[in-house]
Design a protein around this motif. Structure first.
Motif, PDB file in Angstrom:
ATOM      1  N   PRO A  16      34.293  51.434  34.926  1.00 40.45           N
ATOM      2  CA  PRO A  16      35.011  50.174  35.106  1.00 40.45           C
ATOM      3  C   PRO A  16      36.401  50.237  34.487  1.00 40.45           C
ATOM      4  N   GLY A  17      37.383  49.700  35.219  1.00 41.80           N
ATOM      5  CA  GLY A  17      38.740  49.731  34.697  1.00 41.80           C
ATOM      6  C   GLY A  17      39.672  48.786  35.421  1.00 41.80           C
TER       7      GLY A  17
ATOM      8  N   GLY B  98      51.582  39.823  31.396  1.00 40.85           N
ATOM      9  CA  GLY B  98      51.346  40.953  32.289  1.00 40.85           C
ATOM     10  C   GLY B  98      50.621  40.524  33.547  1.00 40.85           C
ATOM     11  N   GLN B  99      50.242  41.506  34.337  1.00 40.18           N
ATOM     12  CA  GLN B  99      49.456  41.230  35.530  1.00 40.18           C
ATOM     13  C   GLN B  99      48.498  42.377  35.807  1.00 40.18           C
ATOM     14  N   VAL B 100      47.358  42.036  36.381  1.00 36.86           N
ATOM     15  CA  VAL B 100      46.389  43.039  36.806  1.00 36.86           C
ATOM     16  C   VAL B 100      46.772  43.431  38.224  1.00 36.86           C
ATOM     17  N   THR B 101      47.035  44.722  38.436  1.00 37.34           N
ATOM     18  CA  THR B 101      47.453  45.178  39.764  1.00 37.34           C
ATOM     19  C   THR B 101      46.300  45.767  40.562  1.00 37.34           C
ATOM     20  N   SER B 102      45.217  46.144  39.866  1.00 41.43           N
ATOM     21  CA  SER B 102      44.071  46.714  40.562  1.00 41.43           C
ATOM     22  C   SER B 102      42.858  46.712  39.645  1.00 41.43           C
ATOM     23  N   ARG B 103      41.694  46.617  40.268  1.00 42.99           N
ATOM     24  CA  ARG B 103      40.416  46.788  39.560  1.00 42.99           C
ATOM     25  C   ARG B 103      39.717  47.966  40.217  1.00 42.99           C
ATOM     26  N   PHE B 104      39.057  48.770  39.418  1.00 42.96           N
ATOM     27  CA  PHE B 104      38.358  49.915  39.985  1.00 42.96           C
ATOM     28  C   PHE B 104      37.077  50.192  39.240  1.00 42.96           C
TER      29      PHE B 104
END
Length: 114
Positions: free
Chosen positions: A72-73, A61-67
């Protein structure tokens, strides 16, 4: 640290805690296929979030965003058959399908004749 147990029951518990059911993941109106929001417990360290991001990447997979505004997510794209990667991780509070939220169309005010 011992490896977390990655079971269907563990994932179902995560999803049930996120206002859903395992059978509903990835279905329904506006759901983005293979895209999920991973929410962490409030006291989760940046190092633990980085570790989960690495697990997602290692699972294809890939991380598309951090928020962090609502807690935290991560927004991730991961094949549904690899979601088990996220089950059993103590720091993960919930996993929810990512959805497209339609924006209302602005309506110009009507000018009445005087």
């Amino acid at each position: 640290m011992a490896a977390p147990q990655r079971t269907a029951a563990g994932l179902q518990a995560l999803v049930n805690g996120s206002n859903g059911a395992l059978s509903q993941l990835g279905h329904g109106h506006g759901v983005v296929p293979d895209s999920y929001l991973v929410m962490f417990k409030p006291d989760t360290s940046a190092a633990e979030i980085d570790r989960v991001a690495e697990l997602v990447t290692n699972a294809g997979g890939q991380v598309t965003s951090r928020f962090g505004i609502t807690g935290p997510g991560l927004a991730v794209r991961i094949p549904r058959d690899q979601l088990h990667t996220l089950s059993g991780i103590e720091a993960v509070a919930s996993v929810q399908p990512n959805r497209i939220v339609p924006q209302p169309t602005p309506v110009a005010p009507k000018l009445e004749d005087r």
